[in-house]
Structure formats: C-alpha cells, structure tokens
Design a protein around this motif. Structure first.
Motif, short mmCIF file in Angstrom:
data_model
loop_
_atom_site.label_atom_id
_atom_site.label_comp_id
_atom_site.label_asym_id
_atom_site.label_seq_id
_atom_site.Cartn_x
_atom_site.Cartn_y
_atom_site.Cartn_z
N MET A 1 17.17 96.24 39.79
CA MET A 1 17.53 95.15 38.88
C MET A 1 17.89 93.91 39.71
SD MET A 1 20.19 95.35 35.82
CE MET A 1 20.58 93.96 34.86
N LEU A 2 17.32 92.80 39.32
CA LEU A 2 17.57 91.55 40.04
C LEU A 2 18.85 90.88 39.56
CD1 LEU A 2 14.04 89.92 39.99
CD2 LEU A 2 15.19 90.98 41.93
N PRO A 3 19.56 90.23 40.47
CA PRO A 3 20.71 89.44 40.05
C PRO A 3 20.26 88.31 39.12
CG PRO A 3 20.61 89.63 42.46
CD PRO A 3 19.35 90.20 41.90
N GLN A 4 21.00 88.03 38.08
CA GLN A 4 20.65 86.95 37.16
C GLN A 4 21.30 85.62 37.53
OE1 GLN A 4 18.22 87.23 34.63
NE2 GLN A 4 17.92 89.02 35.93
N MET A 8 23.03 84.19 43.63
CA MET A 8 22.90 85.57 44.12
C MET A 8 21.43 85.94 44.26
SD MET A 8 25.94 86.71 44.67
CE MET A 8 25.70 88.46 44.76
N LEU A 9 20.62 85.51 43.29
CA LEU A 9 19.19 85.78 43.34
C LEU A 9 18.55 85.09 44.55
CD1 LEU A 9 16.71 87.08 42.02
CD2 LEU A 9 16.47 85.01 40.63
N LEU A 10 18.95 83.87 44.82
CA LEU A 10 18.45 83.14 45.99
C LEU A 10 18.71 83.93 47.27
CD1 LEU A 10 17.41 80.40 47.30
CD2 LEU A 10 19.84 79.87 47.52
N SER A 11 19.91 84.38 47.43
CA SER A 11 20.29 85.15 48.61
C SER A 11 19.49 86.45 48.70
CB SER A 11 21.79 85.44 48.58
OG SER A 11 22.16 86.22 49.67
N PHE A 12 19.37 87.14 47.59
CA PHE A 12 18.65 88.41 47.54
C PHE A 12 17.18 88.23 47.89
CE2 PHE A 12 16.09 91.46 45.10
CZ PHE A 12 16.59 92.65 45.59
N ILE A 13 16.51 87.28 47.26
CA ILE A 13 15.08 87.06 47.48
C ILE A 13 14.83 86.61 48.92
CG2 ILE A 13 13.06 85.66 46.85
CD1 ILE A 13 13.76 87.80 44.77
N ASN A 14 15.61 85.66 49.41
CA ASN A 14 15.40 85.18 50.78
C ASN A 14 15.65 86.28 51.80
OD1 ASN A 14 14.49 82.63 50.15
ND2 ASN A 14 16.49 81.68 50.33
N SER A 31 4.29 93.63 45.38
CA SER A 31 4.73 94.90 45.96
C SER A 31 5.89 95.52 45.19
CB SER A 31 5.16 94.70 47.41
OG SER A 31 4.09 94.28 48.20
N GLU A 32 6.78 94.68 44.65
CA GLU A 32 7.97 95.16 43.97
C GLU A 32 7.81 95.22 42.44
OE1 GLU A 32 10.61 96.37 45.60
OE2 GLU A 32 9.59 95.94 47.49
N GLY A 33 6.65 94.81 41.94
CA GLY A 33 6.42 94.84 40.50
C GLY A 33 7.25 93.84 39.73
N LEU A 34 7.46 92.67 40.34
CA LEU A 34 8.28 91.62 39.72
C LEU A 34 7.42 90.47 39.23
CD1 LEU A 34 11.05 91.55 42.46
CD2 LEU A 34 11.17 92.66 40.23
N GLU A 38 9.24 84.49 36.37
CA GLU A 38 10.62 84.72 35.96
C GLU A 38 11.58 84.34 37.09
OE1 GLU A 38 13.66 88.30 34.61
OE2 GLU A 38 11.54 88.75 34.87
N ILE A 39 11.27 84.79 38.28
CA ILE A 39 12.13 84.50 39.43
C ILE A 39 12.16 83.01 39.74
CG2 ILE A 39 12.43 84.86 41.92
CD1 ILE A 39 11.23 87.70 41.43
#
Length: 58
Positions: A1-4, A8-14, A31-34, A38-39
């Motif tokens: 589950m991605l941070p909303q 937090m999402l910026l940090s996670f994705i980078n 690769s991650e099925g995302l 949306e991102i």
C-alpha cells in the motif's frame, strides 16, 4: 500500500527509484503493478514533478 500523504509518497518513490533495479519511473510502476497517473497526480498536487534525467521526483 502506498502512502497517501504526498511528502511520504515522494520519499517512498524516490527511495525505490534510487535503491531498486528500475530503469525509470515507468519501469518501477510496471514492475510493482502501480498506476503511474495516480502517483504523479498525488505528487503533482504538492508541486512535485518527475525529472527523468535524475530519475526522481522533485
């Protein structure tokens, strides 16, 4: 589950783009099925855009 939360999402994705074996953001999403739209939408709402030459959102 991605941070909303966009920050937090910026940090996670980078972190994933930096530490993972992904060619770019599109490769990561595939690769991650995302859903890349949306991102990018969540990150754009906080003013972040993807820089392909750096392979990160800023």
């Amino acid at each position: 589950m991605l941070p909303q939360d966009p920050f937090m999402l910026l940090s996670f994705i980078n972190m994933k783009l930096r530490d993972g074996d992904y060619a770019d953001f599109e490769d990561f999403c595939l690769s991650e099925g995302l859903d890349p739209k949306e991102i990018t939408g969540i990150l754009a709402s906080a003013g972040f855009t993807y820089n392909p030459s750096l392979r990160q959102f800023r």
